[in-house]
Design a protein around this motif. Structure first.
Motif, PDB file in Angstrom:
ATOM      1  N   LEU A  15      44.468  -0.397 -84.574  1.00 17.05           N
ATOM      2  CA  LEU A  15      44.379   1.054 -84.743  1.00 17.05           C
ATOM      3  C   LEU A  15      43.909   1.743 -83.467  1.00 17.05           C
ATOM      4  N   GLU A  16      43.006   1.106 -82.739  1.00 17.24           N
ATOM      5  CA  GLU A  16      42.579   1.709 -81.474  1.00 17.24           C
ATOM      6  C   GLU A  16      43.716   1.731 -80.459  1.00 17.24           C
ATOM      7  N   GLU A  17      44.578   0.720 -80.491  1.00 21.97           N
ATOM      8  CA  GLU A  17      45.753   0.741 -79.618  1.00 21.97           C
ATOM      9  C   GLU A  17      46.699   1.864 -80.005  1.00 21.97           C
ATOM     10  N   ALA A  18      46.657   2.269 -81.287  1.00 24.74           N
ATOM     11  CA  ALA A  18      47.468   3.404 -81.752  1.00 24.74           C
ATOM     12  C   ALA A  18      46.728   4.733 -81.584  1.00 24.74           C
ATOM     13  N   LYS A  19      45.624   4.704 -80.804  1.00 17.22           N
ATOM     14  CA  LYS A  19      44.848   5.909 -80.463  1.00 17.22           C
ATOM     15  C   LYS A  19      44.103   6.496 -81.646  1.00 17.22           C
ATOM     16  N   TYR A  20      43.794   5.668 -82.648  1.00 16.02           N
ATOM     17  CA  TYR A  20      43.002   6.161 -83.763  1.00 16.02           C
ATOM     18  C   TYR A  20      41.543   5.747 -83.545  1.00 16.02           C
TER      19      TYR A  20
END
Length: 388
Positions: free
Chosen positions: A151-156
């Motif tokens: 999710l952090e890689e998806a900017k969340y």
């Protein structure tokens, strides 16, 4: 605090553990007399420890109740989300998510449903309907701990106080998981035990799957940071009459060995020998790989590098639950270890006939370890008459 509620900081943990174990072995009346005779600070320490144990037991019993096999399908595999849902119901964990702001949780739920696997999304929706509101929120945060990197890689990123709650939950869930891991083998439930070991590894390493390439790459990178190689394992197992095995705990198992063996007789001791070969063994100094970072201050020179679990399952006819014959930890403390072995003695079943054991190896520390081997053996009737 009044003296009877005060726990002095000098109270040694080893005394508390020893005293608590001693008191637990006494009858209730004896125990109370012994506690009443203690100084006030020690009585307070015993009371606090007892409350802590009781909270831990409630957590363990909650998880076991959620993971108990269905009588209609007692050997069904248990998905990771089902294990997380069981943890989310624990009295010590449920409030961590349950007290979060709904406005912070809704975006997290939407992001997880978009980026997690279809299977996990479907299982979450099913679990969501069955869980109380507080447990639903905690389940969301447990899923975040597994999918955080994705999710952090998806900017969340988490909103509000959810980052702090996630950190608290991770630490608390790790403590609960350690207690459940100790209790589950006593139930003799094979699939819930294997699922819990697998989930514990995912939770501790922040991975959502043991098969997904990004998760394996993350695990490999974490091991490489300590100078360790990602495990390459081979499982070998064989079954024989116990008297044939002798004292052979240190010998290798030869998979090509098809020589004559003593018959296994019904009701007599039999022996399962299992060997887990570490084909990734490395040169080591004091157990640590050559060139690995030095231990941090206070860290023991020798520690568990890899922890595997050997679970032996007895296969029964369809419709009957397969019992757990044995469960034990296989601990690797040196990177140079070429193999770890186990010998399991058991009473050969009756009546005579063909039987099969399924030997599993899982890990609660390394993601992606799931080995299994079936070990068939034949039991004969013992035709030697008993002496009168």
């Amino acid at each position: 605090l009044p003296p009877e509620q005060r726990v002095e900081p000098h109270m040694a943990d080893d005394w508390l553990a020893t005293e608590f174990s001693r008191l637990a072995a006494l009858s209730p009346k004896q125990r109370q007399r012994e506690i009443d005779a203690l100084p006030a600070d020690k009585r307070a320490a015993i009371k606090a420890q007892n409350q802590k144990v009781q909270r831990g037991l409630r957590d363990v019993n909650t998880v076991l109740g959620c993971l108990e096999p269905d009588e209609a399908d007692p050997d069904a595999s248990v998905p990771t989300v089902a294990v997380l849902a069981a943890l989310s119901c624990c009295p010590s964990l449920s409030p961590i998510g349950g007290e979060a702001e709904p406005d912070d949780l809704q975006p997290l739920e939407a992001a997880l449903m978009e980026h997690c696997s279809e299977e996990d999304a479907a299982l979450y929706r099913d679990a969501h309907e069955a869980l109380p509101p507080a447990a639903r929120a905690t389940l969301l945060l447990l899923l975040w701990l597994l999918y955080q990197q994705k999710l952090e890689e998806a900017k969340y990123s988490l909103r509000g106080d959810l980052p702090e709650r996630a950190d608290v939950l991770h630490a608390a869930a790790t403590r609960v998981a350690a207690k459940v891991q100790a209790a589950l083998p006593q139930t003799l439930w094979v699939q819930p035990t294997l699922a819990f070991f697998r989930t514990a590894a995912l939770l501790s390493n922040g991975c959502y799957s043991g098969d997904a390439p990004p998760c394996r790459a993350r695990m490999a990178a974490m091991l490489a940071a300590d100078g360790l190689a990602y495990p390459r394992l081979r499982l070998l197992a064989t079954c024989r009459a116990a008297e044939e095995g002798g004292d052979a705990s240190g010998r290798d198992i030869d998979p090509a060995d098809d020589g004559p063996r003593l018959a296994i007789h019904a009701g007599k001791p039999a022996l399962l020998e299992a060997e887990l070969r570490r084909e990734h063994a490395q040169d080591a100094v004091n157990g640590r790989p050559v060139g690995a970072p030095k231990p941090a201050a206070g860290e023991p020179q020798s520690k568990a590098l890899e922890v595997y679990w050997l679970v032996v399952e007895g296969l029964r006819p369809e419709g009957e639950r397969n019992p757990m014959v044995h469960c034990q930890a296989l601990v690797v403390t040196s990177a140079a270890t070429a193999a770890v072995r186990a010998r399991v003695r058991f009473a050969a079943p009756s009546p005579a006939g063909d039987y099969t054991l399924r030997v599993h190896v899982a890990s609660s520390t390394v993601v992606g370890v799931a080995l299994a081997q079936e070990v068939p053996f034949t039991v004969q009737e013992d035709d030697v008459p008993e002496l009168e």
